[in-house]
Enzyme design. Structure first.
Site, PDB file in Angstrom:
ATOM      1  N   ALA A 107       0.866  -1.175   0.000  1.00 23.78           N
ATOM      2  CA  ALA A 107       0.000   0.000   0.000  1.00 23.78           C
ATOM      3  C   ALA A 107       0.910   1.235   0.000  1.00 23.78           C
ATOM      4  CB  ALA A 107      -0.885  -0.021   1.232  1.00 23.78           C
ATOM      5  N   GLY A 126       0.658  -5.045   0.883  1.00 24.51           N
ATOM      6  CA  GLY A 126      -0.481  -5.150  -0.028  1.00 24.51           C
ATOM      7  C   GLY A 126      -0.142  -5.874  -1.321  1.00 24.51           C
ATOM      8  N   GLU A 174      -0.516  -9.401  -0.492  1.00 22.57           N
ATOM      9  CA  GLU A 174      -1.952  -9.603  -0.217  1.00 22.57           C
ATOM     10  C   GLU A 174      -2.777  -9.665  -1.514  1.00 22.57           C
ATOM     11  OE1 GLU A 174      -1.729  -6.296   2.681  1.00 22.57           O
ATOM     12  OE2 GLU A 174      -2.862  -7.608   4.016  1.00 22.57           O
ATOM     13  N   GLU A 197       4.526  -4.974   7.292  1.00 24.18           N
ATOM     14  CA  GLU A 197       3.768  -3.885   7.937  1.00 24.18           C
ATOM     15  C   GLU A 197       4.209  -3.619   9.370  1.00 24.18           C
ATOM     16  OE1 GLU A 197       2.497  -6.096   5.890  1.00 24.18           O
ATOM     17  OE2 GLU A 197       0.898  -5.238   4.668  1.00 24.18           O
TER      18      GLU A 197
HETATM   19  N1  CAA Z   1       4.589   3.237  -0.868  1.00 22.13           N
HETATM   20  C1  CAA Z   1       4.984   4.375  -1.448  1.00 22.13           C
HETATM   21  N2  CAA Z   1       6.142   4.497  -2.118  1.00 22.13           N
HETATM   22  C2  CAA Z   1       6.914   3.416  -2.217  1.00 22.13           C
HETATM   23  C3  CAA Z   1       6.564   2.181  -1.641  1.00 22.13           C
HETATM   24  C4  CAA Z   1       5.327   2.110  -0.941  1.00 22.13           C
HETATM   25  N3  CAA Z   1       4.874   0.973  -0.397  1.00 22.13           N
HETATM   26  N4  CAA Z   1       7.540   1.290  -1.881  1.00 22.13           N
HETATM   27  C5  CAA Z   1       8.473   1.939  -2.599  1.00 22.13           C
HETATM   28  N5  CAA Z   1       8.100   3.228  -2.806  1.00 22.13           N
HETATM   29  C6  CAA Z   1       8.839   4.289  -3.511  1.00 22.13           C
HETATM   30  C7  CAA Z   1      10.029   4.776  -2.706  1.00 22.13           C
HETATM   31  O1  CAA Z   1       9.612   5.728  -1.755  1.00 22.13           O
HETATM   32  C8  CAA Z   1      10.891   5.335  -3.785  1.00 22.13           C
HETATM   33  O2  CAA Z   1      10.400   6.605  -4.153  1.00 22.13           O
HETATM   34  P1  CAA Z   1      11.421   7.843  -4.435  1.00 22.13           P
HETATM   35  O3  CAA Z   1      12.254   7.374  -5.612  1.00 22.13           O
HETATM   36  O4  CAA Z   1      10.492   8.971  -4.757  1.00 22.13           O
HETATM   37  O5  CAA Z   1      12.207   8.002  -3.188  1.00 22.13           O
HETATM   38  C9  CAA Z   1      10.667   4.397  -4.948  1.00 22.13           C
HETATM   39  O6  CAA Z   1       9.422   3.735  -4.692  1.00 22.13           O
HETATM   40  C10 CAA Z   1      11.743   3.338  -5.089  1.00 22.13           C
HETATM   41  O7  CAA Z   1      11.851   2.665  -3.844  1.00 22.13           O
HETATM   42  P2  CAA Z   1      13.237   2.492  -3.052  1.00 22.13           P
HETATM   43  O8  CAA Z   1      14.151   3.629  -3.358  1.00 22.13           O
HETATM   44  O9  CAA Z   1      12.900   2.244  -1.631  1.00 22.13           O
HETATM   45  O10 CAA Z   1      13.784   1.171  -3.760  1.00 22.13           O
HETATM   46  P3  CAA Z   1      14.791   0.091  -3.130  1.00 22.13           P
HETATM   47  O11 CAA Z   1      15.221  -0.765  -4.263  1.00 22.13           O
HETATM   48  O12 CAA Z   1      15.825   0.730  -2.305  1.00 22.13           O
HETATM   49  O13 CAA Z   1      13.869  -0.784  -2.143  1.00 22.13           O
HETATM   50  C11 CAA Z   1      11.871  -1.935  -1.483  1.00 22.13           C
HETATM   51  C12 CAA Z   1      12.786  -1.533  -2.652  1.00 22.13           C
HETATM   52  C13 CAA Z   1      12.603  -2.945  -0.590  1.00 22.13           C
HETATM   53  C14 CAA Z   1      10.634  -2.595  -2.097  1.00 22.13           C
HETATM   54  C15 CAA Z   1      11.498  -0.691  -0.661  1.00 22.13           C
HETATM   55  O14 CAA Z   1      11.002   0.291  -1.542  1.00 22.13           O
HETATM   56  C16 CAA Z   1      10.457  -0.929   0.390  1.00 22.13           C
HETATM   57  O15 CAA Z   1      10.759  -1.492   1.442  1.00 22.13           O
HETATM   58  N6  CAA Z   1       9.217  -0.477   0.134  1.00 22.13           N
HETATM   59  C17 CAA Z   1       8.134  -0.548   1.090  1.00 22.13           C
HETATM   60  C18 CAA Z   1       7.659  -1.958   1.296  1.00 22.13           C
HETATM   61  C19 CAA Z   1       6.602  -1.995   2.362  1.00 22.13           C
HETATM   62  O16 CAA Z   1       6.846  -1.708   3.519  1.00 22.13           O
HETATM   63  N7  CAA Z   1       5.359  -2.395   1.965  1.00 22.13           N
HETATM   64  C20 CAA Z   1       4.257  -2.493   2.874  1.00 22.13           C
HETATM   65  C21 CAA Z   1       3.450  -1.236   2.811  1.00 22.13           C
HETATM   66  S1  CAA Z   1       2.212  -1.170   4.061  1.00 22.13           S
HETATM   67  C22 CAA Z   1       0.919  -2.078   3.477  1.00 22.13           C
HETATM   68  O17 CAA Z   1       0.973  -2.670   2.401  1.00 22.13           O
HETATM   69  C23 CAA Z   1      -0.297  -2.067   4.333  1.00 22.13           C
HETATM   70  C24 CAA Z   1      -1.350  -3.021   3.985  1.00 22.13           C
HETATM   71  O18 CAA Z   1      -1.363  -4.189   4.354  1.00 22.13           O
HETATM   72  C25 CAA Z   1      -2.477  -2.603   3.247  1.00 22.13           C
END
Ligand code: CAA
Length: 260
Positions: A66, A111, A114, A134
């Site tokens: 998400a 998500g 999911e 999460e």
């Molecule tokens: N939401 C918003 N933006 C996101 C995102 C997310 N879930 N995941 C990645 N992005 C964005 C980053 O902020 C980044 O944006 P900028 O270039 O503007 O800074 C861009 O995508 C590229 O990401 P990274 O620079 O972080 O890329 P990376 O290769 O270093 O890492 C990754 C990749 C490991 C997937 C890392 O991006 C990450 O950990 N992302 C979040 C994963 C996460 O925590 N997901 C769970 C979300 S909560 C949820 O899903 C709740 C639910 O159950 C409904």
């Protein structure tokens, strides 16, 4: 229909819904979830489509979860409505009257795992990573992770993933039963389309009834579920496809199913 955050393409009997926000690693914001719902409605309204493939744009991510930027400022009422929007979207995928295959082409986190798990089954690329991180954000899964994951892989494995927030690679996901098959990234779509085409070549009413009975029966007791199967089985015998399939077998030819 014009979309901003998804692409919906049709290739004969196959539909391909691509979540298309590569700059945010295809993270699911409100607008994207709404567009996925519209895409599913569009597929529903097109009887020519027999199978839907769900994937993510680019080579790095399927869906990185998400959208954290959008979620960060939410109060609890907004979080409730966001979670409900996610649940409704995933339920529309799960309940689509046609098979949906997730082609997971990179990170499928939160998500992302999911939504993949709401599909009928998952094919993944070797670079795919699954996880529900999460708790590392101070929350816990809100799009069905606490419910669909335990049903798919068992409570213990789901709890380990959810409590730890750790990622697993494609091979580990295969061993855990999250994923059905793993392919090199370059062949993931071709292999997924091949599997989808094989399904599309079968009697579509039989496939739809099977999906309905598997899903509806899953949470029933076995006696009720088997009874449901019998009734649905009998419906198959009202169709032209049943006559055609069995006649073709007897006549030693390929069936020509019409979905009627
Ligand atoms: N939401 C918003 N933006 C996101 C995102 C997310 N879930 N995941 C990645 N992005 C964005 C980053 O902020 C980044 O944006 P900028 O270039 O503007 O800074 C861009 O995508 C590229 O990401 P990274 O620079 O972080 O890329 P990376 O290769 O270093 O890492 C990754 C990749 C490991 C997937 C890392 O991006 C990450 O950990 N992302 C979040 C994963 C996460 O925590 N997901 C769970 C979300 S909560 C949820 O899903 C709740 C639910 O159950 C409904």
């Amino acid at each position: 229909m014009e979309y901003k955050n998804i692409l919906l393409t049709m290739e004969g009997e196959l539909g391909i819904l691509t979540i298309n926000r590569p700059k945010a690693l295809n993270a699911l914001n409100i607008e994207t979830l709404q567009e996925i719902q519209m895409g599913i409605q569009e597929v529903k309204g097109n009887p020519a489509l027999k199978v839907l493939i769900l994937t993510g744009a680019g080579e790095k991510a399927f869906v990185a979860g998400a959208d954290i930027t959008e979620m960060r400022g939410m109060n609890s009422i907004e979080a409730l409505s966001f979670s409900r929007l996610g649940h409704l979207t995933l339920k529309m995928i799960q309940d689509l009257d046609r098979p949906v295959i997730a082609a997971v082409n990179g990170f499928a986190l939160g998500g992302g795992t999911e939504i993949a798990v709401a599909c009928d089954f998952i094919y993944a690329s070797e670079n795919a990573r699954f996880g529900v991180p999460e708790v590392t954000l101070g929350i816990f899964p809100g799009f069905g992770g606490t419910q669909r994951l335990p049903r798919l892989i068992g409570k213990g494995r789901a709890k380990e993933l959810i409590f730890s927030g750790k990622m697993v690679n494609a091979q580990e996901a295969l061993q855990m039963g999250i994923v059905n098959k793993v392919f090199p990234l370059t062949s993931l779509m071709a292999e997924t389309k091949k599997a989808a085409a094989q399904i599309a070549g079968n009697g579509s009413i039989g496939v739809r009834l099977a999906k309905m009975v598997i899903d509806a029966g899953f949470n029933m007791d076995l006696t009720e579920a088997c009874s449901l199967e019998s009734y649905a089985f009998s419906i198959g015998f009202t169709t032209e496809d049943q006559k055609e399939g069995m006649t073709a077998f007897i006549e030693k030819r390929k069936p020509n199913f019409k979905g009627k």
